[in-house]
Design a protein around this motif. Structure first.
Motif, PDB file in Angstrom:
ATOM      1  N   ALA A  97     -13.180 -27.759  31.882  1.00  0.00           N
ATOM      2  CA  ALA A  97     -12.017 -28.007  31.236  1.00  0.00           C
ATOM      3  C   ALA A  97     -11.525 -26.872  30.451  1.00  0.00           C
ATOM      4  O   ALA A  97     -10.173 -26.351  30.706  1.00  0.00           O
ATOM      5  N   LYS A  98     -12.467 -26.117  29.847  1.00  0.00           N
ATOM      6  CA  LYS A  98     -11.986 -24.748  28.739  1.00  0.00           C
ATOM      7  C   LYS A  98     -11.372 -23.932  30.063  1.00  0.00           C
ATOM      8  O   LYS A  98     -10.399 -23.413  29.851  1.00  0.00           O
ATOM      9  N   LEU A  99     -12.175 -23.600  31.081  1.00  0.00           N
ATOM     10  CA  LEU A  99     -11.806 -22.623  32.029  1.00  0.00           C
ATOM     11  C   LEU A  99     -10.300 -23.050  32.613  1.00  0.00           C
ATOM     12  O   LEU A  99      -9.510 -22.013  32.610  1.00  0.00           O
ATOM     13  N   LEU A 100      -9.921 -24.291  32.901  1.00  0.00           N
ATOM     14  CA  LEU A 100      -8.790 -24.450  33.700  1.00  0.00           C
ATOM     15  C   LEU A 100      -7.595 -24.243  32.557  1.00  0.00           C
ATOM     16  O   LEU A 100      -6.339 -24.189  32.797  1.00  0.00           O
ATOM     17  N   LEU A 217      -8.410 -32.563  44.984  1.00  0.00           N
ATOM     18  CA  LEU A 217      -8.039 -33.754  44.897  1.00  0.00           C
ATOM     19  C   LEU A 217      -8.470 -34.768  45.753  1.00  0.00           C
ATOM     20  O   LEU A 217      -8.946 -35.977  45.421  1.00  0.00           O
ATOM     21  N   LEU A 218      -8.566 -34.500  47.087  1.00  0.00           N
ATOM     22  CA  LEU A 218      -9.320 -35.700  48.066  1.00  0.00           C
ATOM     23  C   LEU A 218     -10.395 -35.324  48.646  1.00  0.00           C
ATOM     24  O   LEU A 218     -11.214 -36.365  49.175  1.00  0.00           O
ATOM     25  N   ILE A 224      -5.872 -35.734  38.478  1.00  0.00           N
ATOM     26  CA  ILE A 224      -5.073 -34.904  37.813  1.00  0.00           C
ATOM     27  C   ILE A 224      -5.521 -34.637  36.523  1.00  0.00           C
ATOM     28  O   ILE A 224      -5.157 -33.565  36.131  1.00  0.00           O
ATOM     29  N   SER A 225      -5.945 -35.553  35.870  1.00  0.00           N
ATOM     30  CA  SER A 225      -6.459 -35.366  34.489  1.00  0.00           C
ATOM     31  C   SER A 225      -7.611 -34.191  34.571  1.00  0.00           C
ATOM     32  O   SER A 225      -7.686 -33.678  33.360  1.00  0.00           O
ATOM     33  N   ASP A 226      -8.481 -33.785  35.646  1.00  0.00           N
ATOM     34  CA  ASP A 226      -9.330 -33.064  35.542  1.00  0.00           C
ATOM     35  C   ASP A 226      -8.676 -31.796  35.670  1.00  0.00           C
ATOM     36  O   ASP A 226      -9.273 -30.581  35.194  1.00  0.00           O
ATOM     37  N   ILE A 227      -7.612 -31.778  36.471  1.00  0.00           N
ATOM     38  CA  ILE A 227      -6.800 -30.587  36.956  1.00  0.00           C
ATOM     39  C   ILE A 227      -6.046 -29.912  35.669  1.00  0.00           C
ATOM     40  O   ILE A 227      -5.913 -28.933  35.647  1.00  0.00           O
ATOM     41  N   PHE A 228      -5.505 -31.117  35.134  1.00  0.00           N
ATOM     42  CA  PHE A 228      -4.616 -30.621  34.065  1.00  0.00           C
ATOM     43  C   PHE A 228      -5.520 -31.129  32.569  1.00  0.00           C
ATOM     44  O   PHE A 228      -5.117 -32.344  32.330  1.00  0.00           O
ATOM     45  N   PRO A 229      -6.292 -30.525  32.229  1.00  0.00           N
ATOM     46  CA  PRO A 229      -7.382 -31.012  31.160  1.00  0.00           C
ATOM     47  C   PRO A 229      -6.641 -30.875  29.751  1.00  0.00           C
ATOM     48  O   PRO A 229      -7.389 -30.925  28.618  1.00  0.00           O
TER      49      PRO A 229
END
Length: 234
Positions: A97-100, A217-218, A224-229
């Motif tokens: 999350a910090k990385l993204l 994603l698949l 989506i919440s993982d990718i946009f943390p």
């Protein structure tokens, strides 16, 4: 017993050698295909271009895209690549999350740089929006934004050593760029060469975007919440 001890002491070294060999293999294949495929296509394409068209394709547009992407992402890419995302670490989710959060900073910065670069070229060369060259610049700008939309997931995949993913996605993107250019030139579409080059670059960016997002994603069970943390709280 001494023999068993010797074997155990060699196991970590053997594992490191295997990992290094695997990394080298995928990186070499990625570089070879990303250079070899365009070389083969360009040897055909160059026969159908004038000197001015080739200069536009190989120098002006390439310089525009390279500069925009370098200024937008290179600093973030170098910083984020230093992160350690061990798969067996209890803090992997938090570190991801910090990385993204940092990696996503490439997008707003990239949009600003892209707009600034487009406006600078418009002002410098006195272009209007109806000019084919101006339209090609805008399309190239959109292609840059597509690549930047995939950049956080590219950074994540590299820190997680997903080298095969990079090989597959970048090879597919390179093929799509070359095939798009080939079709638009070979079938004589009534289109300016600058627009053709810009659309082929857009195809490259689109495949990068689709490839990384599709995988995470698949196929990798990210949400989506993982990718946009950005909603995560400490």
């Amino acid at each position: 017993m001494p023999k068993a001890s010797t074997d155990q002491s060699q196991t970590p070294g053997d594992g490191n050698q295997t990992s290094l060999s695997r990394t080298f293999k995928y990186l070499l294949a990625t570089q070879f295909l990303s250079r070899g495929i365009p070389f083969i296509f360009n040897s055909w394409i160059v026969r159908h271009l004038t000197e001015e068209d080739y200069a536009l394709y190989a120098i002006q547009f390439h310089l525009f895209v390279t500069c925009v992407l370098f200024l937008s992402r290179e600093g973030f890419r170098r910083a984020c690549m230093r992160a350690d995302l061990s798969c067996d670490s209890s803090s992997t989710v938090e570190n991801t999350a910090k990385l993204l959060k940092v990696a996503w900073m490439t997008l707003p910065l990239g949009v600003v740089i892209t707009l600034a670069a487009c406006l600078l070229i418009f002002w410098w060369q006195g272009l209007s929006y109806s000019d084919p060259f101006a339209q090609a610049i805008l399309i190239n700008g959109w292609a840059c934004i597509l690549e930047l939309l995939a950049e956080p997931l590219y950074i994540l995949s590299q820190t997680m050593l997903m080298l095969k993913l990079r090989l597959v996605v970048e090879t597919a993107a390179t093929l799509s760029r070359c095939v798009t250019m080939y079709i638009l030139i070979a079938y004589h579409f009534d289109m300016e060469k600058g627009i053709v080059f810009a659309l082929s670059q857009t195809a490259y960016g689109a495949i990068l975007f689709i490839g990384y997002w599709f995988y995470f994603l698949l196929l990798h069970s990210f949400t989506i919440s993982d990718i946009f943390p950005f909603s995560l709280r400490k």
